[in-house]
Structures are given as structure tokens and as C-alpha cells.
Design an enzyme around this catalytic site. Sequence first.
Site: not given
Ligand code: EPU
Length: 338
Positions: A333, A165, A237
Amino acid sequence: MQQYTNYSLLQHNTFQMDVRAALYVEYNSVDELCKFLLSQEFENHRNKFIHIGAGSNLLFAGDYSGLVLHSAIRDLAVAEDTREHQLLRVGAGYVWDDFVAYCVGHELAGVENLSAIPGEVGASAVQNIGAYGVEVCDVIERVEAIDLQGNPRIFTKEECQYGYRDSIFKKELRGQYIITHVVYRLMKSPTFKLGYGDLRARVEAEGEPTLSAVRKAVTAIRDSKLPDPKKLGNAGSFFTNPVIPSEQYEVLKTQYPDMPSYPIDDTRVKVPAGWLIEHVGWKGRALGRAAVHDRQALVLVNKGGATGKEVMQLAHRISEDIYAQYGIRVVPEVNYIQ
Ligand code: EPU
């Protein structure tokens, strides 16, 4: 070129903040942009201006007393065509997901995992947008930009200094260049990246993987977790996932064995901010008219009529609670615009 004073930005920020810009300028070509940058009007606003895309990563604290610039450069052309790949040169104002749809529709691979991300092409190259195991820098060939004196410059992918990012346009060169076009390298035979979460299972349920099956699956996953900004104001995010030293993670892991992590390299790991937010108890909770989304804690939402300051207060409370419990600093972000 279109130019408006005291202009409502309601349609230009996905947080649905009803704020106004003192001056709003939208240009249709590189030529128009260069002329504007050399004008007295720009000179008068040089000290306070921002360039926006679709406003999907912005949070306005209130009315903006400066100049808001927006690109309406929306051309798309094939810059190179070989047996293996095509280079596509795309205007900064092209809607990102329309570009993904174009690629998938033309059997060009590389951006299908980045389906349904709000925003425009120019911002994709600033933010290095990413999802489901792919970052846009994986397919960026070069970036065309104009400095504030109207001089063109082409940045190779290496010169953009991409990280998670992150790019040079967010660091040393912040506010110094305006991206006009991005050149992407798309492949004619796909290498599917299905390793993230349940993406493979969803895609293979439809048969042999295809670009359109990946696009459909990614869109469905996003729809199930992320609120539609047209219905509930948000900017995706809100925080980046914090990167911490591996030693700190090892210590935390003994206390919190279910804390997830993704390795970055031998010395650093990334911890999901959504997990931290959920585990300090903020998921689904509100502070005034701002709230934490109940299906993805990483997303802060405007329940209706929230001000930017209310959302910022909520973000501050969350980050203080995370620091108190885990000793980890989460960083927005989303760009705060004062
Ligand atoms: N998790 C929780 N609770 C929540 C959300 C997430 O416990 O409410 C934990 C879970 O363990 C899950 C892990 O976080 O396995 C990862 O969650 P997720 O796969 O939803 O991805 P993220 O790391 O929360 C990132 C990006 C998203 C992108 C997803 C999928 C960033 C800041 N965000 O989210 O990007 O869609 O991965 O690749 O890196 C965006 O930038 O607007 C965005 C949505």
C-alpha cells in the site's frame, strides 16, 4: 511560497528516512500553486516530481533527485449547513486527525472511526483511508483539484471511483491532478458503526455511545497495536489486504481452516495480509535494520538507520514467502519513491 534546494525530508516521512530532495516547494494557496505550475521552475521539474502529504504512506529508496511539492492550504469552512448535515470544505494540508478532532468537538458525525490516522486531508481523498468499518469515501461529497496547467476541476464522489484503498487519483489520473480542497458531508445525528472487532464493547463500557467515546476507543485500539512513528519509523499498513476469488479461498480454507476472510461480493473475498505474514513466520522478525512489528504484522518498521532499500528487500522477501505458501500476491500500500 517556500522553496528549498537539497532539502532534508526527515520530518516529511514517517519511516524516518534521512533522505534529501533536490527541490522542495510548499505553497499556501491555490493561487500560489497555479502560479508555480506555470513557472519555468516547474517546467524544469515536470518530468520528475511528487506531491506529498504528511509522508505517512511513502518509502524513499534514497535521495530524491526531483521536485517534492507540499500543500500548506489549511483552511476549514462550512460550505453548507442544514438541519441534518454540514458540508465542510477543508484544505489539503489540514492535518487529518485535527480535522477528526474538529468534527467530534462540533458533534459532527462520520469520521470518528477514522481517528488517529496519520496524514493530511488531501491524501485521505487519494488513498481512501479506512479503519474500523468506515472508509473516508463514505463522507466525501466532492474533491477540488488543479491540473498541471493550473486549471481547476471539481470531482464528484462518483468521479473519484473509490474502492478499497483506491481512487482514480491512484490509477488513470495518477500524477495529473493536485487536490487542493476536500468537501466532506458530516451528519448532525450520528449513526454509530461499532461492528468492527471489540469496538462496541470498548465504547459501551463508557456508557451510551458518543462521538468522543468512539474517538477515544479507536485511538486506544490503534495505540495498543500500531507503533508510534515518532518513536519507531513506519507507514502503518505496509500492504493492502489481498482480494482473491472466492473459489481460491474455499480451496485454501480446506487446508488452512483458521484463515480469516471478509466478503467483498459474491465472487471475491479479502484476506488479512497481517495473518498471512504472521503465518509464514515473519511477525517480529528483522532483516538488517528493517523489521516486522511484533504486535501487528502488517506494519514494517525502521529499527533505526534502515534505508528504504532495506525495507523494500524485507517486503519482497515476505511477499515471496506468502506467494510460495499460499499462492496469494500481497501488494504494498506504501508508495515506493525512487
Ligand atoms: N492478523 C493476524 N496477525 C497480525 C495482524 C492481523 O493474524 O499480526 C489478522 C487477525 O485475524 C485479525 C485480522 O488480521 O483479526 C485483521 O486485523 P486488524 O483488525 O488489525 O486489521 P487489518 O486488516 O490488519 C486493516 C487496515 C488498518 C486498519 C484496520 C482496522 C488495511 C491495509 N489495513 O488492518 O489500516 O487500522 O484494518 O480497520 O486495510 C493503515 O492503513 O495504515 C491501517 C493501519
